[in-house]
Design an enzyme around this catalytic site. Structure first.
Site, PDB file in Angstrom:
ATOM      1  N   ARG A  35       0.816  -1.220   0.000  1.00  0.00           N
ATOM      2  CA  ARG A  35       0.000   0.000   0.000  1.00  0.00           C
ATOM      3  C   ARG A  35       0.850   1.271   0.000  1.00  0.00           C
ATOM      4  O   ARG A  35       0.424   2.300  -0.518  1.00  0.00           O
ATOM      5  CB  ARG A  35      -0.930  -0.005   1.205  1.00  0.00           C
ATOM      6  CG  ARG A  35      -2.054  -0.985   1.004  1.00  0.00           C
ATOM      7  CD  ARG A  35      -3.015  -0.994   2.149  1.00  0.00           C
ATOM      8  NE  ARG A  35      -4.182  -1.785   1.799  1.00  0.00           N
ATOM      9  CZ  ARG A  35      -5.106  -2.171   2.652  1.00  0.00           C
ATOM     10  NH1 ARG A  35      -5.010  -1.836   3.929  1.00  0.00           N
ATOM     11  NH2 ARG A  35      -6.125  -2.876   2.263  1.00  0.00           N
ATOM     12  N   LYS A 197     -20.246 -17.152  -1.214  1.00  0.00           N
ATOM     13  CA  LYS A 197     -21.708 -17.067  -1.213  1.00  0.00           C
ATOM     14  C   LYS A 197     -22.317 -16.276  -2.360  1.00  0.00           C
ATOM     15  O   LYS A 197     -21.777 -15.262  -2.788  1.00  0.00           O
ATOM     16  CB  LYS A 197     -22.146 -16.398   0.096  1.00  0.00           C
ATOM     17  CG  LYS A 197     -21.878 -17.251   1.313  1.00  0.00           C
ATOM     18  CD  LYS A 197     -22.342 -16.518   2.542  1.00  0.00           C
ATOM     19  CE  LYS A 197     -22.296 -17.425   3.761  1.00  0.00           C
ATOM     20  NZ  LYS A 197     -22.664 -16.695   4.966  1.00  0.00           N
ATOM     21  N   GLY A 353     -11.298  -8.530  -2.436  1.00  0.00           N
ATOM     22  CA  GLY A 353     -11.083  -9.576  -1.438  1.00  0.00           C
ATOM     23  C   GLY A 353     -10.144 -10.696  -1.804  1.00  0.00           C
ATOM     24  O   GLY A 353      -8.999 -10.468  -2.189  1.00  0.00           O
ATOM     25  N   GLY A 376     -13.644  -3.698  -0.290  1.00  0.00           N
ATOM     26  CA  GLY A 376     -15.031  -3.214  -0.228  1.00  0.00           C
ATOM     27  C   GLY A 376     -15.316  -2.159  -1.276  1.00  0.00           C
ATOM     28  O   GLY A 376     -16.394  -2.145  -1.892  1.00  0.00           O
TER      29      GLY A 376
HETATM   30  P1  AMP Z   1     -15.353 -14.371  -0.991  1.00  0.00           P
HETATM   31  O1  AMP Z   1     -14.815 -13.525   0.126  1.00  0.00           O
HETATM   32  O2  AMP Z   1     -16.814 -14.352  -1.121  1.00  0.00           O
HETATM   33  O3  AMP Z   1     -14.630 -14.089  -2.303  1.00  0.00           O
HETATM   34  O4  AMP Z   1     -15.045 -15.879  -0.569  1.00  0.00           O
HETATM   35  C1  AMP Z   1     -13.757 -16.370  -0.522  1.00  0.00           C
HETATM   36  C2  AMP Z   1     -13.760 -17.670   0.237  1.00  0.00           C
HETATM   37  O5  AMP Z   1     -14.580 -18.608  -0.402  1.00  0.00           O
HETATM   38  C3  AMP Z   1     -12.393 -18.286   0.346  1.00  0.00           C
HETATM   39  O6  AMP Z   1     -11.975 -18.245   1.671  1.00  0.00           O
HETATM   40  C4  AMP Z   1     -12.596 -19.710  -0.144  1.00  0.00           C
HETATM   41  O7  AMP Z   1     -11.955 -20.666   0.676  1.00  0.00           O
HETATM   42  C5  AMP Z   1     -14.086 -19.880  -0.071  1.00  0.00           C
HETATM   43  N1  AMP Z   1     -14.564 -20.923  -0.995  1.00  0.00           N
HETATM   44  C6  AMP Z   1     -14.281 -21.044  -2.291  1.00  0.00           C
HETATM   45  N2  AMP Z   1     -14.827 -22.160  -2.792  1.00  0.00           N
HETATM   46  C7  AMP Z   1     -15.479 -22.770  -1.780  1.00  0.00           C
HETATM   47  C8  AMP Z   1     -16.236 -23.987  -1.675  1.00  0.00           C
HETATM   48  N3  AMP Z   1     -16.414 -24.773  -2.732  1.00  0.00           N
HETATM   49  N4  AMP Z   1     -16.752 -24.291  -0.467  1.00  0.00           N
HETATM   50  C9  AMP Z   1     -16.551 -23.489   0.590  1.00  0.00           C
HETATM   51  N5  AMP Z   1     -15.858 -22.338   0.545  1.00  0.00           N
HETATM   52  C10 AMP Z   1     -15.318 -21.982  -0.624  1.00  0.00           C
END
Ligand code: AMP
Length: 395
Positions: A35, A197, A353, A376
């Protein structure tokens, strides 16, 4: 859109909002200078013009004045990165800070104490912003990481510089990159959405679905779609209250002529652990007691084909649980495909992220066109929201 290149900073004091919210170890040493390096071009341009720089930032989430969150800990690291001895004042407003600024000469850099030692900063207090505004002639915002916050130093302070406010080069680059992907993109455009999610990505899907040609879906959100389509997902991550939403997204995509690509095979495990037993099965045939943790080889191949013909690529979110070695392959293969497409002339933006962490961990950061610095802020931009820190400079 005014940037630092529209100003000559000779004999001017630039009040620059930077994002020096860097990680420190137990000995209060900076463990990642990314950064600080990101803010360097803006600072150097101003110094080379013959101006001086007053740097303001937050560090962590202090409750009032907390020594361990003092920005004095980072003075040496900033000095080293800039190659200029950085001065420090242990307040960010008031007589002491004003005196330090008054004594600042052209070519010098002053770092103010942590803005969040004052609760007025995050409250967006106008009086506090006015006190900050006394510390410079021109306000420069170069902190993309906090541009989605209407804090005193990121947004409110801009009103005290009606004609003398602009974006630093980092923030300008972030804005340009998002624009290049969403508004002025060369087609075909492919967005890859992974991560955990559906619920955290739905805002992005809704905003981009008409603007892109392909959406690749991976990661944990895959299984909400597969279940909605009638597939067997075993114990995979799922949001049962989003099944209808998943179907609505698929329907909308069809109407808008946007192709949605889902994994056709997955690496499944009998526990959420790197040591679990694994096998590869079709995505919609996951046995009970097993969960999908990465996409499989056929999927990687299929996704790579889509990416190879794309001219613009946006990547947000890993395709599997990349933190565990045995479930990182899908994410790595995707990174390889994006790197190859980029080499052949595609524009690729990685942002928001965990995909940024993955890109750095697996060495793709130099092989994509741009890696965003704001989590964010990037997500909100991709959702089509106007960030208050950006609006405050433009209006
Ligand atoms: P996000 O912050 O929404 O981009 O989510 C990232 C997280 O999603 C990471 O820590 C991954 O380990 C998790 N992730 C990715 N694929 C899967 C999966 N198939 N099942 C559970 N968690 C997952």
């Amino acid at each position: 859109m005014k940037t630092i290149n529209d100003f000559n900073f000779e004999n001017k004091k630039a009040l620059i909002r930077v994002d020096f919210n860097v990680p420190l170890n137990d000995a209060f040493e900076v463990t990642d200078i990314t950064r600080i390096e990101a803010a360097k071009p803006t600072i150097i341009k101003i110094l080379e013009d013959g101006g001086s720089c007053v740097l303001m930032s937050h560090l962590g989430r202090p409750k009032g004045v907390e020594e361990r969150y003092s920005l004095k800990h980072i003075v040496d690291a900033v000095t080293e990165v800039l190659g200029v001895q950085v001065k420090f004042v242990d307040d960010c407003v008031g007589a002491k800070a004003e005196e330090a600024v008054a004594n600042l000469e052209s070519g010098e850099v002053l770092l103010l104490e942590n803005l969040r030692f004052y609760p007025e900063e995050t409250a967006g207090d106008v009086g506090f912003a006015e006190r900050l505004s006394k510390l410079g002639d021109i306000y420069v915002n170069d902190a993309f990481g906090t541009a989605h916050r209407a804090h005193a130093s990121t947004t409110i302070v801009a009103q005290f510089f009606p004609n003398n406010k602009c974006f630093g080069s980092l923030l300008a680059k972030e804005i340009e990159s998002i624009d290049k992907v969403l508004n002025n993109s060369e087609k075909p455009v492919t967005a890859i959405l992974g991560g955990a999610k559906v619920s955290s990505k739905i805002g992005i899907v809704e905003n981009i679905i008409e603007k892109v040609d392909h959406i690749i879906i991976g990661g944990g959100m895959t299984f909400t779609f597969i279940k909605a389509l009638g597939g067997k997902i075993g114990n995979s991550l799922v949001e049962d209250d989003k099944l209808q939403l998943a179907l609505d997204i698929l329907k909308l995509a069809k109407e808008k002529n946007t192709e949605i690509h889902l994994p056709v095979d997955v690496v499944i495990a009998d526990a959420f652990s790197n040591d679990a037993n694994t096998q590869i099965v079709d995505t919609n045939e996951i046995p009970d007691g097993w969960m999908g943790l990465d996409c499989g080889p056929k999927t990687s191949e299929k996704f790579a084909e889509v990416i190879a013909k794309s001219k613009t690529i946006l990547w947000n979110g890993p395709l599997g649980v990349f933190e565990m070695e045995n479930f990182a392959k899908g994410t790595i293969e995707l990174g390889n495909a994006i790197a190859e497409a980029t080499e052949k002339g595609a524009f690729s933006l990685v942002g928001g992220g965990d995909s940024v962490a993955a890109v750095k961990q697996f060495g793709f950061a130099d092989k994509v066109s741009y890696v965003s610095t704001g989590g964010g802020a990037m997500l909100e931009s991709l959702e089509g929201k106007t960030l208050p820190g950006i609006e405050a400079i433009i209006k």
